[in-house]
Design a protein around this motif. Structure first.
Motif, PDB file in Angstrom:
ATOM      1  N   GLU A 107      -8.993  -3.992  11.216  1.00 17.86           N
ATOM      2  CA  GLU A 107      -8.257  -3.137  12.156  1.00 17.86           C
ATOM      3  C   GLU A 107      -6.842  -2.877  11.643  1.00 17.86           C
ATOM      4  N   ALA A 108      -6.211  -3.891  11.060  1.00 19.53           N
ATOM      5  CA  ALA A 108      -4.863  -3.713  10.497  1.00 19.53           C
ATOM      6  C   ALA A 108      -4.910  -2.704   9.349  1.00 19.53           C
ATOM      7  N   VAL A 109      -5.926  -2.795   8.493  1.00 18.44           N
ATOM      8  CA  VAL A 109      -6.061  -1.858   7.371  1.00 18.44           C
ATOM      9  C   VAL A 109      -6.250  -0.432   7.894  1.00 18.44           C
ATOM     10  N   ASP A 110      -7.036  -0.267   8.945  1.00 17.64           N
ATOM     11  CA  ASP A 110      -7.232   1.070   9.514  1.00 17.64           C
ATOM     12  C   ASP A 110      -5.911   1.687   9.982  1.00 17.64           C
ATOM     13  N   LYS A 111      -4.988   0.870  10.451  1.00 10.84           N
ATOM     14  CA  LYS A 111      -3.677   1.362  10.906  1.00 10.84           C
ATOM     15  C   LYS A 111      -2.811   1.865   9.753  1.00 10.84           C
ATOM     16  N   MET A 112      -3.107   1.414   8.522  1.00  8.01           N
ATOM     17  CA  MET A 112      -2.288   1.781   7.365  1.00  8.01           C
ATOM     18  C   MET A 112      -2.461   3.236   6.943  1.00  8.01           C
ATOM     19  N   LEU A 113      -3.585   3.852   7.265  1.00  5.45           N
ATOM     20  CA  LEU A 113      -3.877   5.239   6.881  1.00  5.45           C
ATOM     21  C   LEU A 113      -3.745   5.441   5.374  1.00  5.45           C
ATOM     22  N   LEU A 114      -4.383   4.556   4.602  1.00  6.01           N
ATOM     23  CA  LEU A 114      -4.318   4.636   3.145  1.00  6.01           C
ATOM     24  C   LEU A 114      -4.937   5.934   2.648  1.00  6.01           C
ATOM     25  N   LYS A 115      -4.293   6.555   1.664  1.00  6.83           N
ATOM     26  CA  LYS A 115      -4.738   7.842   1.112  1.00  6.83           C
ATOM     27  C   LYS A 115      -5.099   7.700  -0.354  1.00  6.83           C
ATOM     28  N   GLY A 116      -5.699   8.756  -0.880  1.00  7.07           N
ATOM     29  CA  GLY A 116      -5.969   8.830  -2.304  1.00  7.07           C
ATOM     30  C   GLY A 116      -4.685   9.079  -3.068  1.00  7.07           C
ATOM     31  N   PRO A 117      -4.749   8.988  -4.394  1.00  7.80           N
ATOM     32  CA  PRO A 117      -3.558   9.190  -5.219  1.00  7.80           C
ATOM     33  C   PRO A 117      -2.909  10.553  -4.978  1.00  7.80           C
ATOM     34  N   ASP A 118      -1.584  10.572  -4.985  1.00  9.83           N
ATOM     35  CA  ASP A 118      -0.792  11.797  -4.871  1.00  9.83           C
ATOM     36  C   ASP A 118      -0.531  12.283  -6.298  1.00  9.83           C
TER      37      ASP A 118
ATOM     38  N   LEU B 262       1.652   9.883 -10.692  1.00  4.26           N
ATOM     39  CA  LEU B 262       1.406   9.951  -9.255  1.00  4.26           C
ATOM     40  C   LEU B 262       2.705   9.837  -8.488  1.00  4.26           C
ATOM     41  N   GLY B 263       2.746  10.505  -7.350  1.00  2.00           N
ATOM     42  CA  GLY B 263       3.820  10.266  -6.399  1.00  2.00           C
ATOM     43  C   GLY B 263       3.514   8.956  -5.680  1.00  2.00           C
ATOM     44  N   THR B 264       4.546   8.236  -5.294  1.00  2.00           N
ATOM     45  CA  THR B 264       4.312   6.952  -4.638  1.00  2.00           C
ATOM     46  C   THR B 264       4.923   6.942  -3.246  1.00  2.00           C
ATOM     47  N   SER B 265       4.164   6.393  -2.320  1.00  2.39           N
ATOM     48  CA  SER B 265       4.625   6.168  -0.947  1.00  2.39           C
ATOM     49  C   SER B 265       3.838   4.981  -0.414  1.00  2.39           C
ATOM     50  N   ASP B 266       4.144   4.552   0.794  1.00  3.05           N
ATOM     51  CA  ASP B 266       3.415   3.403   1.333  1.00  3.05           C
ATOM     52  C   ASP B 266       1.938   3.728   1.571  1.00  3.05           C
TER      53      ASP B 266
ATOM     54  N   THR C  51       2.051  -2.551   4.923  1.00  6.15           N
ATOM     55  CA  THR C  51       1.752  -3.715   5.758  1.00  6.15           C
ATOM     56  C   THR C  51       1.516  -3.278   7.188  1.00  6.15           C
ATOM     57  N   ALA C  52       0.493  -3.878   7.821  1.00  4.35           N
ATOM     58  CA  ALA C  52       0.201  -3.614   9.222  1.00  4.35           C
ATOM     59  C   ALA C  52      -0.405  -4.877   9.827  1.00  4.35           C
ATOM     60  N   SER C  53      -0.333  -4.961  11.163  1.00 10.87           N
ATOM     61  CA  SER C  53      -0.885  -6.115  11.886  1.00 10.87           C
ATOM     62  C   SER C  53      -1.802  -5.634  12.997  1.00 10.87           C
ATOM     63  N   ALA C  54      -2.701  -6.507  13.394  1.00 12.86           N
ATOM     64  CA  ALA C  54      -3.571  -6.265  14.547  1.00 12.86           C
ATOM     65  C   ALA C  54      -3.610  -7.561  15.352  1.00 12.86           C
ATOM     66  N   THR C  55      -3.604  -7.414  16.678  1.00 15.44           N
ATOM     67  CA  THR C  55      -3.566  -8.570  17.575  1.00 15.44           C
ATOM     68  C   THR C  55      -4.659  -8.439  18.628  1.00 15.44           C
TER      69      THR C  55
END
Length: 188
Positions: A25-36, A71-75, A82-86
C-alpha cells in the motif's frame, strides 16, 4: 477458575494488519513512473529524412556516432521515494530507488546502466558517454515507420520496515521512444 494451557499443532491465525500488505500500500502511494527519457530524443513525426538539422525538440542520429542516453530524475522517476501506510496501529514505511535501467535499443542490442546517464553537450563532440551510451551500426530505414523502438525499463528496489518486520520488493516501469538512425551522406 484455574488457568489452562492449550497446545495446538498449528499456530493461531495472525491478528492485525499484515506488514507486507501495508508495504505494498505504501508503494502504491509513491506513484512510481517509468524513466523520464531526455536522450535519445524522439524522431520527428516525419522522420529525419535528408534534413541536415532536426526540428527543435527532436533528435536524428547517425550510424557510428555515439548516442548518449540520459534520464531526468525526480522522486517518481529515479528516487529515492518514501511513503508509509498505517492500519490498526501498525505503520510500515517503504523507500524506493532505481538500481538499474535496461535500454532495449531496437536494433537487437541492450544496454544496462546503473546511473541516470550524462546529458550530452555539443562540446563532447563524438566522444562516447562515460556511463550510459550506445553506438548504432545500422540505419532504422527498414524498420516500421523508419525508426527503432527504444525502451528503457527501470528496476525499483524497495526496502520496507514496520510492524516488527522488514523486507524488500522489486518493481519495474518502462518508457518508450522512437529514434531515427540514418547514414551520413557525403556530397561531393
Amino acid at each position: 477458575m484455574p488457568s489452562q494451557t492449550f497446545w495446538a499443532a498449528t499456530p493461531p491465525a495472525a491478528t492485525g494488519p499484515d506488514p507486507a500488505q501495508l508495504a505494498r500500500e505504501a508503494v502504491d502511494k509513491m506513484l512510481l513512473k517509468g524513466p523520464d527519457v531526455n536522450s535519445p530524443k524522439p524522431a520527428p513525426p516525419n522522420g529525419c529524412g535528408k534534413s541536415a538539422k532536426p526540428p527543435a525538440g527532436f533528435g536524428c542520429y547517425t550510424v557510428g556516432v555515439p548516442v548518449w542516453m540520459s534520464l531526468g530524475t525526480s522522486d517518481t522517476t529515479w528516487g529515492p521515494n518514501t511513503a508509509s501506510a498505517t492500519a490498526g496501529g501498525t505503520t510500515v514505511t517503504a523507500t524506493a530507488k532505481v538500481s538499474k535501467v535496461v535500454w532495449t535499443m531496437g536494433d537487437g542490442s541492450t544496454v544496462t546502466c546503473t546511473t541516470p546517464g550524462t546529458p550530452y553537450k555539443a562540446s563532447y563532440g563524438t566522444r562516447k558517454s562515460p556511463d550510459c551510451g550506445h553506438q548504432y551500426t545500422q540505419t532504422s530505414q527498414n524498420k516500421k515507420g523508419g525508426t527503432f523502438a527504444v525502451s528503457a525499463t527501470s528496476t525499483w528496489d524497495i526496502d520496507w520496515n514496520g510492524g516488527g518486520q522488514q523486507g524488500q520488493l522489486v518493481e519495474t516501469r518502462t518508457s518508450q521512444v522512437q529514434v531515427d538512425i540514418t547514414e551520413l551522406q557525403v556530397v561531393s
